[in-house]
Design a protein around this motif. Sequence first.
Motif, PDB file in Angstrom:
ATOM      1  N   ILE A 172      -4.463   1.234  -1.365  1.00 40.34           N
ATOM      2  CA  ILE A 172      -3.821   0.305  -2.291  1.00 40.34           C
ATOM      3  C   ILE A 172      -4.544   0.432  -3.630  1.00 40.34           C
ATOM      4  O   ILE A 172      -5.777   0.483  -3.683  1.00 40.34           O
TER       5      ILE A 172
ATOM      6  N   MET B 287       0.810  -1.220   0.000  1.00 42.44           N
ATOM      7  CA  MET B 287       0.000   0.000   0.000  1.00 42.44           C
ATOM      8  C   MET B 287       0.841   1.267   0.000  1.00 42.44           C
ATOM      9  O   MET B 287       2.024   1.258   0.342  1.00 42.44           O
TER      10      MET B 287
ATOM     11  N   ASP C 241      -0.158  -0.171  -7.364  1.00 41.59           N
ATOM     12  CA  ASP C 241       0.602  -0.737  -6.243  1.00 41.59           C
ATOM     13  C   ASP C 241       0.703  -2.251  -6.392  1.00 41.59           C
ATOM     14  O   ASP C 241       1.760  -2.843  -6.166  1.00 41.59           O
TER      15      ASP C 241
END
Length: 129
Positions: A115, A9, A119
């Motif tokens: 997130i 994240m 990512d």
Amino acid sequence: MARLVADAMTRRVVYLPEDTALDEAAQAMRDQGIGDVVVTHGPTMAGIVTDRDIVVRAIAEGLPPAGTTLGAIATRELIMIEQSATVEEAVQAMRSRSVRRLLVCDADRQVVGLISLSDVALVTSSAAA
């Protein structure tokens, strides 16, 4: 070993009030190097707006960036996942809800990050290397 959301994240979360003009929000995104902001109504999270939302929901519809607020185009449904979940669980949640980003929370439901699909792509590409 399954990768955790906490490992993938983005920890920086930017909050802007719902009465923030879109041009101001876009400048904040540019300056912070981010693609989304959490929209607030007082102390409460009220939604999320992405750079893509600004383009598709406002600019493409002819709405003036200086006269349109985040609150007018925000996605009101905030979808969260715990930081202890796996990246695979995050991907499944994104697929099932047709979203590209999830808020990440701790066990007490406090936001600790975001997130996104980008990512996830970075985690996947580093795992393959």
